[in-house]
Design a protein around this motif. Structure first.
Motif, PDB file in Angstrom:
ATOM      1  N   GLY A 125     -13.695  -1.192 -18.035  1.00 48.91           N
ATOM      2  CA  GLY A 125     -13.426  -0.766 -19.401  1.00 48.91           C
ATOM      3  C   GLY A 125     -12.409   0.351 -19.514  1.00 48.91           C
ATOM      4  N   ALA A 126     -12.059   0.980 -18.395  1.00 46.83           N
ATOM      5  CA  ALA A 126     -11.094   2.082 -18.424  1.00 46.83           C
ATOM      6  C   ALA A 126      -9.669   1.530 -18.375  1.00 46.83           C
ATOM      7  N   SER A 127      -8.706   2.431 -18.474  1.00 45.27           N
ATOM      8  CA  SER A 127      -7.293   2.104 -18.255  1.00 45.27           C
ATOM      9  C   SER A 127      -6.850   2.765 -16.959  1.00 45.27           C
ATOM     10  N   VAL A 128      -5.961   2.099 -16.242  1.00 45.84           N
ATOM     11  CA  VAL A 128      -5.508   2.634 -14.970  1.00 45.84           C
ATOM     12  C   VAL A 128      -4.015   2.349 -14.821  1.00 45.84           C
ATOM     13  N   ILE A 129      -3.326   3.245 -14.125  1.00 47.93           N
ATOM     14  CA  ILE A 129      -1.900   3.072 -13.833  1.00 47.93           C
ATOM     15  C   ILE A 129      -1.741   2.817 -12.341  1.00 47.93           C
ATOM     16  N   LEU A 130      -1.107   1.683 -12.007  1.00 45.86           N
ATOM     17  CA  LEU A 130      -0.790   1.378 -10.615  1.00 45.86           C
ATOM     18  C   LEU A 130       0.627   1.883 -10.343  1.00 45.86           C
ATOM     19  N   PRO A 131       0.778   2.989  -9.606  1.00 46.55           N
ATOM     20  CA  PRO A 131       2.093   3.614  -9.439  1.00 46.55           C
ATOM     21  C   PRO A 131       3.053   2.760  -8.623  1.00 46.55           C
ATOM     22  N   CYS A 132       4.306   2.707  -9.070  1.00 45.81           N
ATOM     23  CA  CYS A 132       5.370   2.026  -8.324  1.00 45.81           C
ATOM     24  C   CYS A 132       6.706   2.601  -8.785  1.00 45.81           C
ATOM     25  N   ARG A 133       7.481   3.114  -7.849  1.00 45.12           N
ATOM     26  CA  ARG A 133       8.805   3.643  -8.133  1.00 45.12           C
ATOM     27  C   ARG A 133       9.786   3.072  -7.115  1.00 45.12           C
ATOM     28  N   TYR A 134      11.045   3.013  -7.497  1.00 39.73           N
ATOM     29  CA  TYR A 134      12.070   2.559  -6.566  1.00 39.73           C
ATOM     30  C   TYR A 134      13.243   3.533  -6.590  1.00 39.73           C
ATOM     31  N   ARG A 135      14.040   3.503  -5.529  1.00 37.83           N
ATOM     32  CA  ARG A 135      15.216   4.358  -5.428  1.00 37.83           C
ATOM     33  C   ARG A 135      16.215   3.703  -4.487  1.00 37.83           C
ATOM     34  N   TYR A 136      17.409   4.244  -4.448  1.00 38.62           N
ATOM     35  CA  TYR A 136      18.463   3.741  -3.570  1.00 38.62           C
ATOM     36  C   TYR A 136      18.835   4.819  -2.562  1.00 38.62           C
ATOM     37  N   GLU A 137      19.097   4.411  -1.354  1.00 37.91           N
ATOM     38  CA  GLU A 137      19.563   5.322  -0.301  1.00 37.91           C
ATOM     39  C   GLU A 137      20.902   4.819   0.240  1.00 37.91           C
ATOM     40  N   PRO A 138      21.999   5.567   0.049  1.00 34.87           N
ATOM     41  CA  PRO A 138      22.107   6.797  -0.752  1.00 34.87           C
ATOM     42  C   PRO A 138      22.014   6.487  -2.246  1.00 34.87           C
ATOM     43  N   ALA A 139      21.816   7.533  -3.044  1.00 37.10           N
ATOM     44  CA  ALA A 139      21.664   7.352  -4.481  1.00 37.10           C
ATOM     45  C   ALA A 139      22.937   6.797  -5.102  1.00 37.10           C
ATOM     46  N   LEU A 140      22.759   6.012  -6.160  1.00 41.45           N
ATOM     47  CA  LEU A 140      23.892   5.419  -6.864  1.00 41.45           C
ATOM     48  C   LEU A 140      24.288   6.275  -8.058  1.00 41.45           C
ATOM     49  N   VAL A 141      25.570   6.194  -8.410  1.00 40.75           N
ATOM     50  CA  VAL A 141      26.072   6.981  -9.539  1.00 40.75           C
ATOM     51  C   VAL A 141      25.683   6.330 -10.853  1.00 40.75           C
ATOM     52  N   SER A 142      25.848   5.034 -10.964  1.00 45.74           N
ATOM     53  CA  SER A 142      25.588   4.325 -12.209  1.00 45.74           C
ATOM     54  C   SER A 142      24.263   3.582 -12.136  1.00 45.74           C
ATOM     55  N   PRO A 143      23.553   3.465 -13.254  1.00 42.99           N
ATOM     56  CA  PRO A 143      22.274   2.752 -13.262  1.00 42.99           C
ATOM     57  C   PRO A 143      22.461   1.261 -13.049  1.00 42.99           C
ATOM     58  N   ARG A 144      21.440   0.624 -12.517  1.00 39.48           N
ATOM     59  CA  ARG A 144      21.436  -0.814 -12.282  1.00 39.48           C
ATOM     60  C   ARG A 144      20.272  -1.437 -13.043  1.00 39.48           C
ATOM     61  N   ARG A 145      20.487  -2.629 -13.584  1.00 44.28           N
ATOM     62  CA  ARG A 145      19.386  -3.348 -14.220  1.00 44.28           C
ATOM     63  C   ARG A 145      18.712  -4.229 -13.172  1.00 44.28           C
ATOM     64  N   VAL A 146      17.412  -4.055 -12.992  1.00 46.00           N
ATOM     65  CA  VAL A 146      16.671  -4.773 -11.958  1.00 46.00           C
ATOM     66  C   VAL A 146      15.630  -5.685 -12.600  1.00 46.00           C
ATOM     67  N   ARG A 147      15.163  -6.613 -11.811  1.00 42.43           N
ATOM     68  CA  ARG A 147      14.036  -7.443 -12.202  1.00 42.43           C
ATOM     69  C   ARG A 147      12.778  -6.895 -11.521  1.00 42.43           C
ATOM     70  N   VAL A 148      11.672  -6.912 -12.227  1.00 38.19           N
ATOM     71  CA  VAL A 148      10.409  -6.393 -11.690  1.00 38.19           C
ATOM     72  C   VAL A 148       9.344  -7.466 -11.820  1.00 38.19           C
ATOM     73  N   LYS A 149       8.578  -7.644 -10.764  1.00 37.52           N
ATOM     74  CA  LYS A 149       7.475  -8.608 -10.798  1.00 37.52           C
ATOM     75  C   LYS A 149       6.217  -7.962 -10.227  1.00 37.52           C
ATOM     76  N   TRP A 150       5.102  -8.087 -10.958  1.00 39.11           N
ATOM     77  CA  TRP A 150       3.785  -7.664 -10.480  1.00 39.11           C
ATOM     78  C   TRP A 150       2.904  -8.903 -10.373  1.00 39.11           C
ATOM     79  N   TRP A 151       2.160  -9.009  -9.252  1.00 44.97           N
ATOM     80  CA  TRP A 151       1.160 -10.067  -9.178  1.00 44.97           C
ATOM     81  C   TRP A 151      -0.011  -9.603  -8.316  1.00 44.97           C
ATOM     82  N   LYS A 152      -1.156 -10.262  -8.528  1.00 40.99           N
ATOM     83  CA  LYS A 152      -2.389  -9.956  -7.788  1.00 40.99           C
ATOM     84  C   LYS A 152      -2.501 -10.917  -6.619  1.00 40.99           C
ATOM     85  N   LEU A 153      -2.718 -10.378  -5.437  1.00 41.81           N
ATOM     86  CA  LEU A 153      -2.720 -11.196  -4.235  1.00 41.81           C
ATOM     87  C   LEU A 153      -3.972 -12.050  -4.136  1.00 41.81           C
ATOM     88  N   SER A 154      -3.838 -13.140  -3.395  1.00 39.26           N
ATOM     89  CA  SER A 154      -4.965 -14.033  -3.144  1.00 39.26           C
ATOM     90  C   SER A 154      -6.013 -13.309  -2.305  1.00 39.26           C
TER      91      SER A 154
END
Length: 422
Positions: A125-154
Motif C-alpha cells: 500500500g505504500a509508495s516506493v522509488i527504485l533509484p536509477c541514474r545514468y552518466r557518461y564518462e567523460p561527461a558530455l557537453v550537450s544533453p542526449r535524448r535516451v530511451r528508458v525501459k523498466w521491467w520485472k525479472l522472471s
C-alpha cells in the motif's frame, strides 16, 4: 553494448562512366503497371545520358528495387515497431547537437547506469522509488535524448513483466502497473521509477535499462515487502492442499504464497514448524529451530528442511503464506456476549468493519503490536489470538499467534477480531 561484425568484399573494378551511369538491366517481367511505380512515384533520379528514364523502363524499375531493399533494412525507418507498439526514432540522437558530434558521439565515451546494491524494503500500500541514474564518462557537453525501459525479472517460474518504457517526457506503462508507475525526472540523468499503492506481488527484482543509440547499459534493483510468514492448514487437517489450492487459500487470507527467501528470513527470526508446506517456487519445505524426532530427527542441524520440487496438482501439503503490513486496523471487538461465527460476522459489519482474515491478524501482531489474550473468530472459521508479551494463563512462553483450530461454527465460546480499513 551491441557488437557488429564486418567483412571485406572484393568488388570488380568499374570505370567512372559505369559508376555514374550503370548499364540498363533487362527485366522482361516488370512493367509500368507494377506496384513499384506507385511506391516510388515521388522519387526523382538524375538520369545519366543514354540511360532510359521513363517510368516502367527496366533501368527505372531495377533502381527502384535497389533503393527499396536498403531502405527497408534501415533500423530507424518510420513505421517499423521497435517495442510493443511504442515507436522509436534515432533521428534526434543522430543529429549534430552543437558540440561537433553526430551519430558517432559515443565513440570513446562510456555510458554508466547506477542502481543501489542494497535491497529496498517497504510495505504493502505504500509508495516506493527504485533509484536509477545514468552518466557518461567523460561527461558530455550537450544533453542526449535516451530511451528508458523498466521491467520485472522472471522469478519462481513467473514470466517477465514489462513495467514502463519512455523517451523524454513520453512514457507508456503496462499491465497491472498502469496508472501506478512513473519516472522521477526531477534531476538530470535521473530515471528512477516510482511505484504507488504497492501490492503483494510487486516484490522482486527490477531492471533499469538506458539506451542511447547503439549503446545500452542496465542495473538491478531488488524490492522486498516487509511482512510475516505464517503456516496455514486446512480445516480438514494437515496436507490437504495442492499447489494451486495453496495459492488460493493464501489469497483468501490477505496473503500470497511465501518465497524461500521469506521463509528463510522467518526461520532466522525464530519460526519453527514441523509440517511441510508449499513455497512460491513449488518446492515443499519447513523451518526447524529445535531438531526433534518427528521433524527429521534430533541428529540434524537446525535449518529449513526441503522435500524439493513437487507436482503442483497431484501432491498435497500445507502452505506457507506471506502477509505484509496493513492499510487498516485489526481489533478485538468488545461485545457483551460470546458469538457464533455468523453472529461474529454480523457484529463486525454493525461496527462498520469486516471480520478479520488470518493474514491481517498476523500482520497486526507483527507490525502493530496487537497483544490480546482473548480468542476470537476469524473469516476462515478459525479461532486465534495474538500475543506479543507472553504472560501466565495465555499460552506458551513465546510470542506468537495462538490457534484453537476450527471449532464448531455454532459454538458461543469466543469473541471476534474485526478489520477496518483506513
Amino acid at each position: 553494448m551491441r557488437k557488429w561484425r564486418h567483412r571485406e568484399v572484393n568488388l570488380p573494378e568499374v570505370t567512372q562512366q559505369d559508376a555514374v551511369c550503370p548499364a540498363p538491366i533487362p527485366s522482361p517481367g516488370l512493367s509500368a503497371q507494377t506496384g513499384l511505380q506507385k511506391i516510388w512515384g515521388t522519387i526523382h533520379c538524375q538520369v545519366c545520358p543514354g540511360a532510359p528514364a521513363w517510368p516502367g523502363s527496366p533501368w527505372h524499375e531495377e533502381m527502384g528495387l535497389l533503393l527499396l531493399v536498403p531502405l527497408l533494412l534501415l533500423p530507424g525507418s518510420y513505421g517499423l515497431p521497435f517495442y510493443n507498439g511504442f515507436y522509436y526514432s534515432n533521428s534526434a540522437n543522430d543529429q549534430n547537437l552543437g558540440n561537433g558530434h553526430g551519430k558517432d558521439l559515443l565513440n570513446g565515451v562510456k555510458l554508466v547506469v547506477e542502481t543501489p546494491e542494497e535491497t529496498l524494503f517497504t510495505y504493502q500500500g505504500a509508495s516506493v522509488i527504485l533509484p536509477c541514474r545514468y552518466r557518461y564518462e567523460p561527461a558530455l557537453v550537450s544533453p542526449r535524448r535516451v530511451r528508458v525501459k523498466w521491467w520485472k525479472l522472471s522469478e519462481n517460474g513467473a514470466p517477465e513483466k514489462d513495467v514502463l518504457v519512455a523517451i523524454g517526457l513520453r512514457h507508456r506503462s503496462f499491465g497491472d502497473y498502469q496508472g501506478r508507475v512513473h519516472l522521477r525526472q526531477d534531476k538530470e540523468h535521473d530515471v528512477s521509477l516510482e511505484i504507488q499503492d504497492l501490492r503483494l506481488e510487486d516484490y522482486g527484482r527490477y531492471r533499469c535499462e538506458v539506451i542511447d543509440g547503439l549503446e545500452d547499459e542496465s542495473g538491478l534493483v531488488e524490492l522486498e515487502l516487509r511482512g510475516v510468514v505464517f503456516p496455514y492448514q486446512s480445516p480438514n487437517g494437515r496436507y490437504q492442499f495442492n499447489f494451486h489450492e495453496g495459492q488460493q487459500v493464501c489469497a483468501e487470507q490477505a496473503a500470497v504464497v511465501a518465497s524461500f527467501e521469506q521463509l528463510f528470513r522467518a526461520w532466522e527470526e525464530g519460526l519453527d514448524w514441523c509440517n511441510a508446506g508449499w513455497l512460491q517456487d513449488a518446492t515443499v519445505q519447513y523451518p526447524i529451530m529445535l531438531p526433534r524426532q518427528p521433524c527429521g530427527g534430533p541428529g540434524l542441524a537446525p535449518g529449513v528442511r526441503s522435500y524439493g520440487p513437487r507436482h503442483r496438482r497431484l501432491h498435497r501439503y500445507d502452505v506457507f503464506c506471506f502477509a505484509t503490513a496493513l492499510k487498516g486496523r485489526v481489533y478485538y471487538l468488545e461485545h457483551p456476549e460470546k458469538l457464533t461465527l455468523t453472529e461474529a460476522r454480523e457484529a463486525c459489519q454493525e461496527d462498520d468493519a469486516t471480520i478479520a482474515k488470518v493474514g491481517q491478524l498476523f500482520a497486526a501482531w507483527k507490525f502493530h503490536g496487537l497483544d490480546r489474550c482473548d480468542a476470537g473468530w476469524l473469516a476462515d472459521g478459525s479461532v486465534r489470538y495474538p500475543v506479543v508479551h507472553p504472560h501466565p494463563n495465555c499460552g506458551p512462553p513465546e510470542p506468537g499467534v495462538r490457534s484453537f483450530g476450527f471449532p464448531d461454527p455454532q459454538s458461543r465460546l469466543y469473541g471476534v477480531y474485526c478489520y477496518r480499513q483506513h
